[in-house]
Structure formats: C-alpha cells, structure tokens
Design an enzyme around this catalytic site. Structure first.
Site, mmCIF file in Angstrom:
data_model
loop_
_atom_site.group_PDB
_atom_site.id
_atom_site.type_symbol
_atom_site.label_atom_id
_atom_site.label_comp_id
_atom_site.label_asym_id
_atom_site.label_seq_id
_atom_site.Cartn_x
_atom_site.Cartn_y
_atom_site.Cartn_z
ATOM 1 C CB SER A 138 -18.422 -6.804 4.525
ATOM 2 O OG SER A 138 -18.794 -8.162 4.551
ATOM 3 C CE1 TYR A 151 -14.504 -8.042 8.276
ATOM 4 C CE2 TYR A 151 -16.737 -8.670 7.704
ATOM 5 C CZ TYR A 151 -15.471 -8.292 7.321
ATOM 6 O OH TYR A 151 -15.157 -8.169 5.981
HETATM 7 P P1 NAD Z 1 -6.264 -8.965 3.143
HETATM 8 O O1 NAD Z 1 -5.899 -9.578 4.444
HETATM 9 O O2 NAD Z 1 -5.874 -9.640 1.880
HETATM 10 O O3 NAD Z 1 -5.729 -7.457 3.074
HETATM 11 C C1 NAD Z 1 -5.875 -6.579 4.163
HETATM 12 C C2 NAD Z 1 -4.943 -5.406 3.980
HETATM 13 O O4 NAD Z 1 -5.065 -4.568 5.154
HETATM 14 C C3 NAD Z 1 -3.456 -5.804 3.897
HETATM 15 O O5 NAD Z 1 -2.779 -4.975 3.001
HETATM 16 C C4 NAD Z 1 -2.959 -5.569 5.322
HETATM 17 O O6 NAD Z 1 -1.573 -5.303 5.410
HETATM 18 C C5 NAD Z 1 -3.767 -4.330 5.672
HETATM 19 N N1 NAD Z 1 -3.812 -4.146 7.124
HETATM 20 C C6 NAD Z 1 -4.124 -5.049 8.075
HETATM 21 N N2 NAD Z 1 -3.982 -4.504 9.299
HETATM 22 C C7 NAD Z 1 -3.572 -3.217 9.099
HETATM 23 C C8 NAD Z 1 -3.249 -2.144 9.970
HETATM 24 N N3 NAD Z 1 -3.306 -2.279 11.300
HETATM 25 N N4 NAD Z 1 -2.861 -0.964 9.434
HETATM 26 C C9 NAD Z 1 -2.773 -0.819 8.084
HETATM 27 N N5 NAD Z 1 -3.066 -1.806 7.213
HETATM 28 C C10 NAD Z 1 -3.460 -2.994 7.728
HETATM 29 O O7 NAD Z 1 -7.852 -8.761 3.232
HETATM 30 P P2 NAD Z 1 -8.961 -8.530 2.101
HETATM 31 O O8 NAD Z 1 -9.802 -9.759 2.059
HETATM 32 O O9 NAD Z 1 -8.383 -7.987 0.868
HETATM 33 O O10 NAD Z 1 -9.860 -7.433 2.835
HETATM 34 C C11 NAD Z 1 -9.867 -6.062 2.458
HETATM 35 C C12 NAD Z 1 -11.159 -5.429 2.932
HETATM 36 O O11 NAD Z 1 -12.265 -6.074 2.300
HETATM 37 C C13 NAD Z 1 -11.398 -5.560 4.438
HETATM 38 O O12 NAD Z 1 -11.956 -4.371 4.929
HETATM 39 C C14 NAD Z 1 -12.397 -6.691 4.519
HETATM 40 O O13 NAD Z 1 -13.185 -6.617 5.672
HETATM 41 C C15 NAD Z 1 -13.212 -6.450 3.267
HETATM 42 N N6 NAD Z 1 -13.957 -7.613 2.786
HETATM 43 C C16 NAD Z 1 -13.325 -8.744 2.440
HETATM 44 C C17 NAD Z 1 -14.062 -9.818 1.978
HETATM 45 C C18 NAD Z 1 -13.414 -11.107 1.552
HETATM 46 O O14 NAD Z 1 -14.153 -12.057 1.314
HETATM 47 N N7 NAD Z 1 -12.119 -11.166 1.405
HETATM 48 C C19 NAD Z 1 -15.454 -9.726 1.879
HETATM 49 C C20 NAD Z 1 -16.068 -8.528 2.249
HETATM 50 C C21 NAD Z 1 -15.314 -7.476 2.703
#
Ligand code: NAD
Length: 256
Positions: A138, A151
């Site tokens: 991130s 985080y």
């Molecule tokens: P999201 O909530 O849409 O998806 C998260 C996924 O992780 C889901 O499929 C969920 O079921 C799975 N998950 C959650 N807990 C779990 C567990 N205990 N075991 C297995 N799977 C699990 O989130 P997202 O925004 O798509 O985030 C995905 C990644 O991107 C994360 O690592 C997040 O930190 C990173 N990220 C997101 C953003 C953003 O703005 N959305 C920005 C930077 C980084």
C-alpha cells in the site's frame, strides 16, 4: 504458455481485479477469500475467460490456514508459478485505544500470511527456475497516516520482505515485487468511508473529497484494472530483472 496463479483474497476488490487480468491473459487461477459465493465467483471467471479456476476459503490468519491453501493450489494445478499476496484487512483507531485483537489480526493477515505463503512456494519456484511473487502492500507501506498503526506497520514489513525475497530468488529467476496503491474503491474502502462519515459528521462525498483523497494529488480512486495490468506485467517471462521494486499507483501521494 499459461501460468498457474494463486491469489489470496481474490473474491473481492483488488484481488478479484488482479484475477480477472490474469484470466484475460489466459492463466489458471486459484481463488481464495472468505466471501460465501467464492466458488461461484471463481467458476464465473473460469467460464468467461476459458481458463481453469478453483476456490478454497482457507482462513489465512494462521500458518496452518496458509499451508492448507498452498497445498490445495498444488493439488489442483500442479504448480504455483505466480503468487499474489493480496488478502488484507484494516482497522482505524488511536493507538491507545487500538484493540489488541485487531492489531494481532492485521499483523497476522497483512504481514505474516505473506511470509508463510512465500515460504511455502519458494523452494518449488527455485526448483522450476521460474517464480513471480507480487505483494499487494500500500502507499501505507512507504508513508504513514495517523490511526493506522497496525496497517502501516504490516505494510512496511511486507516491503522489507519483498526486498529480501528478491535477493534470495535472483539466481533462480524468482522475482518479488510490491504494488503500492493509493485509494481503490473496494468494499474495504467503502467501509472506511462510512466510518469516517460518522466520525467527522460529514456526507460520504465530503469524506471522499476532504479526507480520503486529501493526500492524493490526483483526486480519483485508483482503478483495479490498472493494478491487474501491473501484476501481469510483473509476471511476464521476460521480467526477470524487475525485482525488489516498489510500484506506486497512488495518484502522486508519495511524490510529496
Ligand atoms: P476487500 O475487502 O475488497 O478484499 C479483501 C479480500 O481478502 C476478500 O476476498 C476477503 O475475503 C479476503 N480476506 C479477508 N480476511 C481474510 C482471511 N482471514 N483469510 C483469507 N482471506 C481473507 O479489500 P481490498 O481493498 O481489495 O484490499 C486488498 C488488498 O489491497 C489488501 O491487502 C489491502 O490492504 C490492499 N490495499 C487496498 C487499498 C484500497 O484502497 N482498497 C489501498 C492499498 C492497499
């Protein structure tokens, strides 16, 4: 040649976007996530792009859960050529009030699971002289924001691990890179918008403009498609020298 890709947390948001990009590229995918309709999501992508897909709802909070998923991937597809460590959660709180359980969960999933999954595939990637590990960190892997102590800690840790794996894999055509998005409009962020609207007593639109995208120079969410394209680029056969790098897609946040 089609590759076999294991993507954690791929039944929602960024992981799902990355899965679509690999499927479009003709690669086979092991889906993982806690969404109840995970099997249908995986089957649908398989049908749409004519690739092999499967799904396992392993909970990646423990080393055993991660190992179960990796074992499943090998038994279904025979190899893991590309590993995308994407699953992650968030909790926002002042450090003095930060629930210990939330801290432990964020470290377990956002950081420790990346180590366990990478460790579990690394020897076989070296043996087959091909491996691509992509860690979804991130902008919070290189910059801090208040109230995100767990985080930011986990995401910085993932970047450190990325660099080590790049060094250990270099001789064997195993690369490791990190992708650092700014804000992407996924269920994870939609939850934060709602929480922040309550905290700041603002409308959700105001939160997006004045709070969420405040630090981004480009005032729009990062599209998941772009993250997918980067992941496919990093996984190419000829991307051997692209390793240990940190790719920011943060709308200029970290340029400041
Ligand atoms: P999201 O909530 O849409 O998806 C998260 C996924 O992780 C889901 O499929 C969920 O079921 C799975 N998950 C959650 N807990 C779990 C567990 N205990 N075991 C297995 N799977 C699990 O989130 P997202 O925004 O798509 O985030 C995905 C990644 O991107 C994360 O690592 C997040 O930190 C990173 N990220 C997101 C953003 C953003 O703005 N959305 C920005 C930077 C980084």
């Amino acid at each position: 040649m089609a590759k076999n890709v294991l993507i954690t947390g791929s039944t929602s948001g960024i992981g799902l976007g990355i899965a679509e990009a690999f499927a479009k590229n003709g690669d086979n995918i092991v889906f993982n996530g806690l969404e109840e309709d995970g099997a249908e999501i995986a089957a649908e992508i398989g049908r749409k792009f004519g690739v092999k897909t499967c799904f396992k709802n392993s909970n990646l909070m423990t080393p055993e859960g991660v190992q179960e998923l990796v074992d499943f991937a090998y038994s279904e597809l025979g190899s893991v050529d590309i590993l995308v460590n994407n699953a992650g959660i968030q909790h926002v709180s002042k450090i003095e009030d930060f629930p210990l359980e939330k801290y432990q969960q964020i470290i377990a999933l956002n950081m420790n699971a990346v180590f366990y999954a990478s460790r579990a595939v690394f020897k076989k990637m070296k043996d087959q002289q091909f491996g691509r590990i992509i860690n979804v960190s991130s902008v919070h892997g290189i910059r801090a924001s208040e109230f995100k102590s767990a985080y930011v800690t986990a995401k910085h840790g993932v970047i450190g691990l990325t660099k080590v794996l790049a060094l250990e894999g270099a001789e064997f055509n195993v690369t490791c890179n990190a992708i650092c998005p700014g804000y992407v409009k996924t269920p994870l962020v939609e939850g934060q918008i709602k929480d922040q609207a309550k905290t700041h007593q603002m409308s959700e639109d105001e939160v997006v403009e004045k709070v969420m995208l405040k630090k981004q120079a480009v005032k729009s969410f990062v599209p998941v498609e772009k993250l997918g394209e980067i992941a496919v680029f990093l996984s190419a056969e000829n991307a051997t020298t692209v390793s240990g790098s940190v790719f920011t897609l943060d709308g200029g946040w970290s340029a400041q």
